[in-house]
Scaffold this active site. Sequence first.
Site, mmCIF file in Angstrom:
data_model
loop_
_atom_site.group_PDB
_atom_site.id
_atom_site.type_symbol
_atom_site.label_atom_id
_atom_site.label_comp_id
_atom_site.label_asym_id
_atom_site.label_seq_id
_atom_site.Cartn_x
_atom_site.Cartn_y
_atom_site.Cartn_z
ATOM 1 N N ASN A 13 0.717 -0.826 0.070
ATOM 2 C CA ASN A 13 0.412 -0.024 -0.100
ATOM 3 C C ASN A 13 0.969 1.552 -0.580
ATOM 4 O O ASN A 13 1.823 1.776 0.976
ATOM 5 C CB ASN A 13 -1.099 -0.177 1.722
ATOM 6 C CG ASN A 13 -1.842 0.868 2.155
ATOM 7 O OD1 ASN A 13 -1.433 2.420 1.293
ATOM 8 N ND2 ASN A 13 -3.069 0.940 2.182
ATOM 9 N N ASP A 15 -0.413 4.715 -0.004
ATOM 10 C CA ASP A 15 -0.824 6.024 -0.204
ATOM 11 C C ASP A 15 0.356 7.030 0.854
ATOM 12 O O ASP A 15 -0.023 7.886 0.220
ATOM 13 C CB ASP A 15 -1.997 5.053 1.458
ATOM 14 C CG ASP A 15 -3.334 4.547 0.378
ATOM 15 O OD1 ASP A 15 -3.215 4.288 -0.505
ATOM 16 O OD2 ASP A 15 -4.423 4.100 1.094
ATOM 17 N N HIS A 16 0.771 6.305 1.654
ATOM 18 C CA HIS A 16 1.815 7.620 2.774
ATOM 19 C C HIS A 16 2.560 8.179 1.549
ATOM 20 O O HIS A 16 3.611 9.171 2.002
ATOM 21 C CB HIS A 16 2.480 6.560 3.903
ATOM 22 C CG HIS A 16 1.727 6.217 4.354
ATOM 23 N ND1 HIS A 16 0.113 6.328 4.697
ATOM 24 C CD2 HIS A 16 2.324 5.545 5.821
ATOM 25 C CE1 HIS A 16 0.351 6.172 5.850
ATOM 26 N NE2 HIS A 16 0.863 5.210 7.302
ATOM 27 N N ARG A 24 3.487 18.781 0.693
ATOM 28 C CA ARG A 24 3.627 19.921 -0.440
ATOM 29 C C ARG A 24 2.806 20.729 -1.857
ATOM 30 O O ARG A 24 2.871 21.221 -2.449
ATOM 31 C CB ARG A 24 5.138 20.159 -1.256
ATOM 32 C CG ARG A 24 6.213 19.795 0.290
ATOM 33 C CD ARG A 24 6.256 21.522 0.893
ATOM 34 N NE ARG A 24 6.548 21.637 2.343
ATOM 35 C CZ ARG A 24 7.936 21.615 2.374
ATOM 36 N NH1 ARG A 24 8.937 21.633 1.283
ATOM 37 N NH2 ARG A 24 9.024 21.234 3.313
ATOM 38 N N HIS A 49 -5.865 3.752 -1.656
ATOM 39 C CA HIS A 49 -7.031 3.930 -1.114
ATOM 40 C C HIS A 49 -7.185 5.567 -1.903
ATOM 41 O O HIS A 49 -6.917 6.417 -1.086
ATOM 42 C CB HIS A 49 -6.694 3.808 0.321
ATOM 43 C CG HIS A 49 -7.736 4.155 0.391
ATOM 44 N ND1 HIS A 49 -8.730 3.924 1.827
ATOM 45 C CD2 HIS A 49 -9.481 4.418 -0.189
ATOM 46 C CE1 HIS A 49 -9.963 4.364 2.049
ATOM 47 N NE2 HIS A 49 -10.411 4.283 1.556
ATOM 48 N N ARG A 51 -9.900 7.901 -1.793
ATOM 49 C CA ARG A 51 -10.559 8.442 -0.603
ATOM 50 C C ARG A 51 -11.485 9.241 -1.216
ATOM 51 O O ARG A 51 -10.705 10.468 -2.468
ATOM 52 C CB ARG A 51 -9.780 9.151 0.866
ATOM 53 C CG ARG A 51 -9.818 7.676 1.614
ATOM 54 C CD ARG A 51 -8.428 8.088 2.795
ATOM 55 N NE ARG A 51 -9.798 8.556 4.339
ATOM 56 C CZ ARG A 51 -10.267 7.873 4.840
ATOM 57 N NH1 ARG A 51 -9.343 6.513 5.129
ATOM 58 N NH2 ARG A 51 -11.051 7.973 5.554
ATOM 59 N N HIS A 56 -5.147 11.470 0.024
ATOM 60 C CA HIS A 56 -2.812 11.327 -0.452
ATOM 61 C C HIS A 56 -3.750 10.659 -1.295
ATOM 62 O O HIS A 56 -3.192 12.134 -2.707
ATOM 63 C CB HIS A 56 -3.181 10.367 0.432
ATOM 64 C CG HIS A 56 -3.362 9.868 0.377
ATOM 65 N ND1 HIS A 56 -4.971 8.510 0.269
ATOM 66 C CD2 HIS A 56 -4.461 8.582 2.162
ATOM 67 C CE1 HIS A 56 -5.497 7.180 0.911
ATOM 68 N NE2 HIS A 56 -4.813 7.430 2.208
ATOM 69 N N GLU A 76 -8.682 0.319 -3.360
ATOM 70 C CA GLU A 76 -9.397 -0.013 -1.574
ATOM 71 C C GLU A 76 -10.451 1.302 -1.955
ATOM 72 O O GLU A 76 -10.097 2.852 -2.315
ATOM 73 C CB GLU A 76 -9.112 0.692 -0.878
ATOM 74 C CG GLU A 76 -8.074 -0.154 0.144
ATOM 75 C CD GLU A 76 -7.077 -0.468 0.432
ATOM 76 O OE1 GLU A 76 -7.353 0.585 1.626
ATOM 77 O OE2 GLU A 76 -5.957 -1.430 1.734
ATOM 78 N N THR A 106 -6.826 6.398 9.113
ATOM 79 C CA THR A 106 -7.075 5.558 8.493
ATOM 80 C C THR A 106 -8.589 5.223 8.233
ATOM 81 O O THR A 106 -9.292 5.718 9.348
ATOM 82 C CB THR A 106 -5.512 4.856 8.841
ATOM 83 O OG1 THR A 106 -5.920 3.898 7.743
ATOM 84 C CG2 THR A 106 -5.589 4.343 10.085
ATOM 85 N N THR A 107 -8.480 4.110 8.009
ATOM 86 C CA THR A 107 -9.372 2.533 7.856
ATOM 87 C C THR A 107 -9.676 2.363 8.964
ATOM 88 O O THR A 107 -9.301 1.154 9.882
ATOM 89 C CB THR A 107 -9.901 2.080 7.259
ATOM 90 O OG1 THR A 107 -8.949 2.233 5.518
ATOM 91 C CG2 THR A 107 -11.096 1.426 6.554
HETATM 92 N N1 PXP Z 1 -5.924 -3.169 3.968
HETATM 93 C C1 PXP Z 1 -7.373 -2.022 4.231
HETATM 94 C C2 PXP Z 1 -8.106 -2.027 3.664
HETATM 95 C C3 PXP Z 1 -6.485 -0.601 4.891
HETATM 96 O O1 PXP Z 1 -7.551 0.170 4.611
HETATM 97 C C4 PXP Z 1 -5.085 -0.548 4.856
HETATM 98 C C5 PXP Z 1 -4.456 0.992 5.542
HETATM 99 O O2 PXP Z 1 -4.788 1.830 4.086
HETATM 100 C C6 PXP Z 1 -4.007 -1.553 4.541
HETATM 101 C C7 PXP Z 1 -5.206 -2.517 4.402
HETATM 102 C C8 PXP Z 1 -2.410 -0.890 5.182
HETATM 103 O O3 PXP Z 1 -3.102 -1.352 6.536
HETATM 104 P P1 PXP Z 1 -1.117 -0.238 6.696
HETATM 105 O O4 PXP Z 1 -0.869 1.053 6.264
HETATM 106 O O5 PXP Z 1 -1.377 -0.185 8.474
HETATM 107 O O6 PXP Z 1 -0.460 -1.426 6.856
#
Ligand code: PXP
Length: 243
Positions: A13, A15-16, A24, A49, A51, A56, A76, A106-107
């Site tokens: 994932n 997203d970060h 920025r 994800h 959103r 993000h 997601e 987060t979720t």
């Molecule tokens: N699975 C789902 C459905 C999520 O919503 C997330 C967080 O976005 C993750 C996995 C990944 O979680 P983490 O970032 O804590 O590893």
Amino acid sequence: MKSSKRKKVLGVNIDHVATLRQARRGTEPSVRQAALEAVRGGADGITIHLREDRRHIQDRDLEEIRRVLKVPLNLEMAFVPEMTAIALRARPEKICIVPERRRELTTEGGLDVLRKEKALKRALPRFVKAGIEVSLFIAPVPEQVRAAARTGAQAIEIHTGAYAHAQGRQRAYELSRIKTAARLAAALGLKVNAGHGLNYQNVLPLVRIPELEEFNIGHSIVSCAIFTGLKQAVRRMKKIIAV
Ligand code: PXP
């Protein structure tokens, strides 16, 4: 194939990476490049994800990643008409339907499939017909697993947050709930994934659960990446400055 022989799959994932870029509102770090780099590291799939608040990942990230990615993309998304339309247009290999609350970091919880069962039953065939594998992100609760199987989803992703945040006996209890849910889901013909809060330590007992196939991990991998790369990044800048 015997369940114990199932290959474990890692979905990364990213997203970060987008969160850092959005700090920025610029172009770096590149989310597309992060996806490709994760694949070079062995990621079997990439998860993003999108959103509703676009905090993000942006729509253009989905388009760009879709264009360059050679491994399955897992999108997601909240169960809302806007995201359904986007997913049907972009056609990622997989979607994971998650609950979404605007103020959460987060979720935070699993999807209440029991409550949304009728609507999910009506909506899911459209994704399946489009060749998209549908997974529902749920807490390890047997009633939710059974409801997920009735919706026509092909997979569930077990929310591992409660397990990841628990300590001692409570953690052992949460682990047993995951095992029970995974076994039930597999018996009902569902593919079983897991994610949320997993790191390099707490993933180990889960890897031994034969029914679990796919792990979706973001936070701990991106956190680790900072420390595997920070020294080199500083060294590179220092060289330029030292001229
Ligand atoms: N699975 C789902 C459905 C999520 O919503 C997330 C967080 O976005 C993750 C996995 C990944 O979680 P983490 O970032 O804590 O590893």
